[in-house]
Design an enzyme around this catalytic site. Structure first.
Site, mmCIF file in Angstrom:
data_model
loop_
_atom_site.group_PDB
_atom_site.id
_atom_site.type_symbol
_atom_site.label_atom_id
_atom_site.label_comp_id
_atom_site.label_asym_id
_atom_site.label_seq_id
_atom_site.Cartn_x
_atom_site.Cartn_y
_atom_site.Cartn_z
ATOM 1 C CG ASP A 144 40.382 -0.280 -40.585
ATOM 2 O OD1 ASP A 144 41.399 -0.912 -40.209
ATOM 3 O OD2 ASP A 144 39.951 0.725 -39.987
ATOM 4 C CB CYS A 203 39.767 -1.663 -37.344
ATOM 5 S SG CYS A 203 39.059 -1.357 -35.714
ATOM 6 C CB THR A 247 40.947 0.690 -31.582
ATOM 7 O OG1 THR A 247 39.712 0.773 -32.311
ATOM 8 C CG2 THR A 247 41.681 2.026 -31.648
ATOM 9 C CB ILE A 299 36.892 0.142 -30.563
ATOM 10 C CG1 ILE A 299 37.832 -0.198 -29.396
ATOM 11 C CG2 ILE A 299 35.571 0.692 -30.019
ATOM 12 C CD1 ILE A 299 38.326 1.027 -28.616
ATOM 13 C CG HIS A 305 31.819 -17.538 -19.767
ATOM 14 N ND1 HIS A 305 31.867 -16.886 -18.562
ATOM 15 C CD2 HIS A 305 32.545 -18.676 -19.596
ATOM 16 C CE1 HIS A 305 32.592 -17.585 -17.700
ATOM 17 N NE2 HIS A 305 33.023 -18.673 -18.307
ATOM 18 N NE ARG A 355 27.478 -19.985 -14.993
ATOM 19 C CZ ARG A 355 28.341 -20.983 -15.176
ATOM 20 N NH1 ARG A 355 27.905 -22.208 -15.425
ATOM 21 N NH2 ARG A 355 29.638 -20.765 -15.126
ATOM 22 C CG HIS A 356 27.671 -19.615 -19.937
ATOM 23 N ND1 HIS A 356 27.829 -18.400 -19.314
ATOM 24 C CD2 HIS A 356 28.559 -20.460 -19.345
ATOM 25 C CE1 HIS A 356 28.777 -18.487 -18.398
ATOM 26 N NE2 HIS A 356 29.228 -19.730 -18.388
HETATM 27 C C1 RB5 Z 1 41.198 4.174 -38.672
HETATM 28 O O1 RB5 Z 1 42.079 5.252 -38.605
HETATM 29 C C2 RB5 Z 1 40.716 3.809 -37.291
HETATM 30 O O2 RB5 Z 1 39.806 4.744 -36.828
HETATM 31 C C3 RB5 Z 1 40.108 2.429 -37.295
HETATM 32 O O3 RB5 Z 1 41.048 1.499 -37.742
HETATM 33 C C4 RB5 Z 1 39.611 1.894 -35.960
HETATM 34 O O4 RB5 Z 1 40.587 2.022 -34.973
HETATM 35 C C5 RB5 Z 1 38.294 2.367 -35.530
HETATM 36 O O5 RB5 Z 1 37.762 1.974 -34.492
#
Ligand code: RB5
Length: 142
Positions: free
Chosen positions: A7, A64, A66, A68, A97, A132-133
């Site tokens: 992103d 992105c 984070t 996440i 793994h 196992r994996h």
């Molecule tokens: C964008 O501002 C930010 O939320 C995105 O890049 C990311 O970190 C979301 O998990």
């Protein structure tokens, strides 16, 4: 072929990773985004995840802010095992793994030097194929 996407928060780090892929003559396809204008990370997560799930790409790289949100979105696609990695130990372990097929990173979390080493580790570490994996990965898909 390696599928790569990001992103706006990951755009600049994606360009650094693309430079690494080019220097190492690794074939890739850039699924966007293509600048720092604000976009929605699930769009790019799904483009890369579908390319990997459909076997157009062997592996994927997602970035992105984070790492996440883009990894959560990628993991919604059947057959995808996207691993959020901010260290080389995790990148190696998730290949050995989990047979992870996408590595996700946060450009606001780590710098380009470490990110490139994580990608290099991820792309060059084979799955262990230990029974196992294999069994545990099959349970994820149940
Ligand atoms: C964008 O501002 C930010 O939320 C995105 O890049 C990311 O970190 C979301 O998990």
């Amino acid at each position: 072929m390696i599928a790569i996407g990001c992103d706006h928060g990951g755009y600049e780090l994606k360009q650094e990773i693309i430079a690494y892929l080019e220097e190492n003559h690794l074939e890739y396809k850039d699924y966007g985004c293509y600048d720092t204008n604000s976009v929605d990370y699930p769009v790019y997560a799904k483009k890369v995840a579908h390319a990997v799930a459909n076997k157009e790409a062997e592996k994927g790289i997602l970035i992105c802010g984070t790492g996440i949100g883009i990894s959560i979105a990628a993991n919604k696609v059947k057959g995808i095992r996207a691993a959020l990695c901010h260290d080389c130990f995790s990148a190696q372990a998730t290949r050995e793994h989990n047979d992870a097929n996408i590595v996700a990173m946060g450009a606001r979390v780590i710098g380009p030097g470490l990110a490139v080493k994580i990608v290099d580790t991820f792309l060059n570490t084979p799955f262990s194929n230990d029974e196992r994996h294999v069994r545990r990965i099959a349970q994820i898909e149940d």
